[in-house]
Write a protein that holds these residues in place. Structure first.
Motif, PDB file in Angstrom:
ATOM      1  N   ARG A  47      42.730  49.074  43.287  1.00 24.59           N
ATOM      2  CA  ARG A  47      41.887  48.821  42.125  1.00 24.59           C
ATOM      3  C   ARG A  47      42.741  48.827  40.861  1.00 24.59           C
ATOM      4  O   ARG A  47      43.594  49.682  40.674  1.00 24.59           O
ATOM      5  CB  ARG A  47      40.792  49.872  42.014  1.00 24.59           C
ATOM      6  CG  ARG A  47      39.626  49.661  42.956  1.00 24.59           C
ATOM      7  CD  ARG A  47      38.594  50.748  42.816  1.00 24.59           C
ATOM      8  NE  ARG A  47      39.125  52.047  43.225  1.00 24.59           N
ATOM      9  CZ  ARG A  47      38.406  53.170  43.231  1.00 24.59           C
ATOM     10  NH1 ARG A  47      37.135  53.142  42.847  1.00 24.59           N
ATOM     11  NH2 ARG A  47      38.944  54.317  43.620  1.00 24.59           N
ATOM     12  N   GLY A  48      42.487  47.861  39.967  1.00 26.09           N
ATOM     13  CA  GLY A  48      43.267  47.747  38.740  1.00 26.09           C
ATOM     14  C   GLY A  48      44.434  46.796  38.849  1.00 26.09           C
ATOM     15  O   GLY A  48      45.116  46.537  37.856  1.00 26.09           O
ATOM     16  N   LEU A  49      44.677  46.250  40.049  1.00 22.20           N
ATOM     17  CA  LEU A  49      45.784  45.309  40.231  1.00 22.20           C
ATOM     18  C   LEU A  49      45.364  43.922  39.752  1.00 22.20           C
ATOM     19  O   LEU A  49      44.365  43.375  40.210  1.00 22.20           O
ATOM     20  CB  LEU A  49      46.187  45.260  41.702  1.00 22.20           C
ATOM     21  CG  LEU A  49      47.323  44.295  42.063  1.00 22.20           C
ATOM     22  CD1 LEU A  49      48.614  44.697  41.373  1.00 22.20           C
ATOM     23  CD2 LEU A  49      47.510  44.241  43.572  1.00 22.20           C
ATOM     24  N   ASP A  50      46.141  43.354  38.834  1.00 19.34           N
ATOM     25  CA  ASP A  50      45.893  42.020  38.295  1.00 19.34           C
ATOM     26  C   ASP A  50      47.090  41.136  38.639  1.00 19.34           C
ATOM     27  O   ASP A  50      48.207  41.405  38.182  1.00 19.34           O
ATOM     28  CB  ASP A  50      45.705  42.090  36.779  1.00 19.34           C
ATOM     29  CG  ASP A  50      45.399  40.734  36.157  1.00 19.34           C
ATOM     30  OD1 ASP A  50      45.431  39.720  36.885  1.00 19.34           O
ATOM     31  OD2 ASP A  50      45.148  40.695  34.937  1.00 19.34           O
ATOM     32  N   ASP A  63      52.708  44.348  34.946  1.00 21.16           N
ATOM     33  CA  ASP A  63      52.631  45.768  34.621  1.00 21.16           C
ATOM     34  C   ASP A  63      51.590  46.484  35.463  1.00 21.16           C
ATOM     35  O   ASP A  63      51.744  47.672  35.790  1.00 21.16           O
ATOM     36  CB  ASP A  63      52.299  45.940  33.139  1.00 21.16           C
ATOM     37  CG  ASP A  63      53.450  46.586  32.387  1.00 21.16           C
ATOM     38  OD1 ASP A  63      54.527  46.723  33.001  1.00 21.16           O
ATOM     39  OD2 ASP A  63      53.266  46.943  31.220  1.00 21.16           O
ATOM     40  N   SER A  64      50.514  45.780  35.828  1.00 16.66           N
ATOM     41  CA  SER A  64      49.474  46.418  36.633  1.00 16.66           C
ATOM     42  C   SER A  64      50.013  46.749  38.020  1.00 16.66           C
ATOM     43  O   SER A  64      49.672  47.787  38.598  1.00 16.66           O
ATOM     44  CB  SER A  64      48.247  45.509  36.737  1.00 16.66           C
ATOM     45  OG  SER A  64      48.506  44.386  37.554  1.00 16.66           O
ATOM     46  N   ALA A  65      50.873  45.880  38.558  1.00 18.37           N
ATOM     47  CA  ALA A  65      51.480  46.162  39.859  1.00 18.37           C
ATOM     48  C   ALA A  65      52.372  47.400  39.779  1.00 18.37           C
ATOM     49  O   ALA A  65      52.409  48.221  40.699  1.00 18.37           O
ATOM     50  CB  ALA A  65      52.271  44.958  40.346  1.00 18.37           C
ATOM     51  N   GLY A  96      54.778  38.746  47.183  1.00 19.52           N
ATOM     52  CA  GLY A  96      54.047  39.090  48.397  1.00 19.52           C
ATOM     53  C   GLY A  96      53.020  40.182  48.226  1.00 19.52           C
ATOM     54  O   GLY A  96      52.381  40.574  49.205  1.00 19.52           O
ATOM     55  N   VAL A  97      52.821  40.685  47.000  1.00 25.60           N
ATOM     56  CA  VAL A  97      51.832  41.743  46.796  1.00 25.60           C
ATOM     57  C   VAL A  97      50.441  41.157  46.629  1.00 25.60           C
ATOM     58  O   VAL A  97      49.493  41.527  47.324  1.00 25.60           O
ATOM     59  CB  VAL A  97      52.210  42.620  45.587  1.00 25.60           C
ATOM     60  CG1 VAL A  97      51.108  43.638  45.302  1.00 25.60           C
ATOM     61  CG2 VAL A  97      53.537  43.325  45.826  1.00 25.60           C
ATOM     62  N   SER A  98      50.289  40.198  45.704  1.00 22.90           N
ATOM     63  CA  SER A  98      48.970  39.613  45.447  1.00 22.90           C
ATOM     64  C   SER A  98      49.138  38.236  44.825  1.00 22.90           C
ATOM     65  O   SER A  98      50.199  37.891  44.310  1.00 22.90           O
ATOM     66  CB  SER A  98      48.146  40.509  44.513  1.00 22.90           C
ATOM     67  OG  SER A  98      48.748  40.576  43.237  1.00 22.90           O
ATOM     68  N   THR A 116      47.739  33.170  32.403  1.00 19.63           N
ATOM     69  CA  THR A 116      46.687  33.009  33.400  1.00 19.63           C
ATOM     70  C   THR A 116      47.174  32.263  34.623  1.00 19.63           C
ATOM     71  O   THR A 116      46.464  32.133  35.596  1.00 19.63           O
ATOM     72  CB  THR A 116      45.509  32.234  32.785  1.00 19.63           C
ATOM     73  OG1 THR A 116      45.965  30.963  32.344  1.00 19.63           O
ATOM     74  CG2 THR A 116      44.910  33.009  31.636  1.00 19.63           C
ATOM     75  N   GLY A 117      48.403  31.772  34.651  1.00 20.16           N
ATOM     76  CA  GLY A 117      48.934  31.049  35.800  1.00 20.16           C
ATOM     77  C   GLY A 117      49.978  30.061  35.348  1.00 20.16           C
ATOM     78  O   GLY A 117      50.078  29.728  34.170  1.00 20.16           O
TER      79      GLY A 117
END
Length: 631
Positions: free
Chosen positions: A103-106, A111-113, A65-67, A2-3
């Motif tokens: 949508r769906g990016l976590d 793996d979601s990326a 740099g994505v999210s 979670t971080g």
């Protein structure tokens, strides 16, 4: 996870470096590390920002740099002394809902990326770059991580996409590390290539060094003599900024999705001559792509198994994001021009269909076995999907010869009336005055000919193929491939297409000018349960002549069918009362014809009075019957 679990409290950095407008997050971190008074590895900064769990290089964050998660964003904003909104604008998710759909990016699930990266056209690893921009401020722009950025408008130059020394994708991100920063434990050098050196030149372990090419010194390709390309890039930049494309009238996401679909189609089927004027180096990039495509097509053909049903490796141009700026510079001008209507603000489907037609015909010539699947393969949506279906259905051929793209259409636009304003059978007076002579030598019956004329009229108001026009008027779908095709053949053989087109457009203009119009859809809906109109012996006697009353039930149903025809302008076979009778007898048409011949002459005034009263109730805005346009 979670971080990151911080072992040190967050402390604001002593250096507060203002971000460059449009700069991406990895570039901003590189510039901070480079300007700190003491040598500090990027991993140390990432740890102090709360973005990784230790200072080890192995902990470097994937897809940099994505999210960021909400907590990571707060931690980084606090430490960097920046507003969260400013920091959020430096992440690739800034373009979510604008140029890409994330949508769906976590942020906590690498793996979601990866999954989103396979689905969307964006560079989660790598970037284009402008050497002149890097020379000015050493900042990598966030928009360079989109394939829709192929040129720098400010410097009038084509963007670069690789390092000329190591030959690797630019951006200082390691693909094998999931998009994590390259050489994250070494001091950053903004403006220089920090990719691994070319194969065979890399050191080992602690002695390993990055490429080190000065990217600010890389020569660029000037586009000052290619205003078409710079104009296209300026339009794309404006759409990214405004989140809307005013030229096509599309929201930004729909606009960029349409561009992606068109570019993918061009990659699949276009030839260099299709793309319009391009600089030689840009045209060469597309020429190399065509050679590769032809090789792969030949490979598919050679590997085709006569009985095994396999056709070699698939060609997936929609899913694979092009990484060449020159290749995108070849594709995007044509794609943007295809989405440029003659009247800015709303895409014109017939115009778009005409632009798609050569590509669709080439697909057809290639022997595409499942041509209608192309829309799904390239994710055509909205007006683009309508235009594609128009080409396939032959509707654009009708438009070109007789319809909205013909010389008989004054404005070459859809007329300002709707499907609701047109009866299923053309008004009797209009048909006999303007259309009946064109079909008199054919074996098409009057009712069928009137239905064809109504369907053609609908296609001047709504961009529909024959099949959809039949559905809109609630006519049998068989009219599309039967009566309509036959009628067009009759007009062509008799050389009366021009007369038909003039009559059709004249009627469309008169209907458009009508201040009040009957709503035939509302009328049909209101009368769906009209299965009987009571005609008693008293009404028969009042008719003024002796009429054999016959069976009351049949008389009531036939009367209801006639009244329904007068109000809705439809074919009696579609009347609710007749649908009930057809379930019990195959001679419904014969019996109804007998009713029209024997009983209707005496009953007509009474039934027309009943029809007028019903019309006033179901369509109060236009309480008239349907014999003529102005009746």
């Amino acid at each position: 996870m979670t971080g990151p679990l911080l072992s040190l409290p967050l402390i604001p950095l002593p250096l507060r470096l203002p971000p460059i407008e449009g700069e991406g997050f990895p570039s901003y971190l590189d510039r901070i590390v480079a300007q700190l008074p003491l040598p500090v590895a990027l991993t140390v900064l990432l740890y102090r920002l709360g973005l990784q769990e230790s200072e080890r290089g192995a902990e470097a964050r994937a897809h940099t740099g994505v999210s960021l998660s909400a907590q990571q964003l707060r931690n980084a904003a606090f430490t960097l002394r920046l507003p969260e909104e400013r920091l959020r604008a430096m992440l690739l998710t800034h373009f979510d809902g604008v140029a890409v759909d994330f949508r769906g990016l976590d942020p906590d699930d690498p793996d979601s990326a990866r999954r989103v990266g396979l689905r969307e056209w964006a560079y989660l690893v790598g970037s284009h770059y402008c050497p002149a921009c890097l020379a000015e401020d050493q900042a990598w722009r966030l928009a360079w991580r989109l394939p829709f950025s192929f040129a720098c408008v400010r410097h009038g130059a084509l963007l670069r996409d690789t390092c000329p020394r190591c030959g690797r994708r630019a951006g200082n991100l390691r693909e094998e590390y999931g998009g994590g920063p390259a050489y994250a434990t070494q001091k950053r050098q903004p403006g220089f290539c920090m990719n691994p050196p070319a194969t065979g030149e890399a050191g080992v372990g602690r002695g390993a060094r990055f490429c080190g090419q000065d990217l600010t010194a890389v020569p660029g390709l000037s586009l000052r003599r290619a205003p078409r390309l710079l104009k296209t890039q300026a339009r794309l930049d404006a759409a990214l900024e405004a989140r809307h494309d005013p030229v096509s009238g599309l929201p930004a996401l729909a606009f960029f999705q349409a561009l992606r679909s068109l570019c993918a189609l061009l990659l699949y089927v276009a030839e260099p001559g299709d793309l319009g004027p391009l600089p030689p180096k840009v045209l060469d990039a597309f020429g190399r792509h065509v050679e590769e495509r032809q090789h792969r097509l030949a490979q598919r053909q050679s590997e085709r198994r006569p009985q095994g049903g396999r056709s070699g490796p698939l060609m997936r141009f929609y899913g694979a994001t092009p990484t060449s700026a020159a290749l995108m510079a070849a594709l995007l001008p044509w794609a943007a021009e295809a989405l440029t209507p003659a009247q800015p603000g709303t895409l014109n489907v017939p115009e778009l269909a005409e632009r798609l037609r050569p590509l669709v015909e080439r697909l057809r010539a290639r022997g595409q076995g499942h041509l209608r699947m192309v829309a799904k393969d390239f994710n055509f949506q909205g007006p683009l999907l309508d235009a594609f279906h128009a080409v396939l259905s032959g509707r654009a051929g009708f438009d070109h010869r007789l319809g909205l793209l013909s010389p008989y259409a004054p404005a070459r636009r859809a007329y300002d009336f709707t499907v609701d304003d047109v009866p299923a059978l053309l008004w009797e007076d209009e048909f006999r005055a303007h259309f009946a002579p064109l079909f008199e030598d054919s074996d098409l019956g009057e009712r069928t000919s009137r239905a064809v004329c109504s369907l053609a009229l609908v296609r001047l108001s709504a961009l529909l193929p024959w099949e959809a026009a039949c559905a809109a008027l609630e006519l049998p779908a068989t009219y599309a491939c039967g009566a309509c095709n036959k009628a067009m053949g009759v007009l062509s053989s008799a050389q009366t297409e021009e007369a038909f087109a003039r009559a059709l457009h004249g009627l469309a203009a008169r209907l458009e000018a009508q201040p009040a119009r009957a709503n035939y859809r509302a009328r049909r809906e209101a009368l769906r349960d009209l299965r009987a109109v009571a005609v008693t012996a008293r009404e028969l006697s009042l008719a003024g002549s002796f009429v054999n009353p016959g069976k009351a039930a049949a008389r009531h149903q036939h009367s209801a069918a006639f009244v329904w025809e007068q109000i809705t302008g439809g074919d009696w076979r579609g009347a609710p009362a007749m649908r009930e009778r057809e379930k019990r007898t195959a001679s419904a048409g014969e019996l109804y014809g007998r009713f029209l011949d024997e009983k209707l002459p005496a009953l007509r005034p009474f039934l027309l009075e009943q029809a007028a009263a019903l019309a006033a109730g179901v369509d109060p805005g236009h309480p008239r019957l349907t014999r003529g346009l102005e009746s």
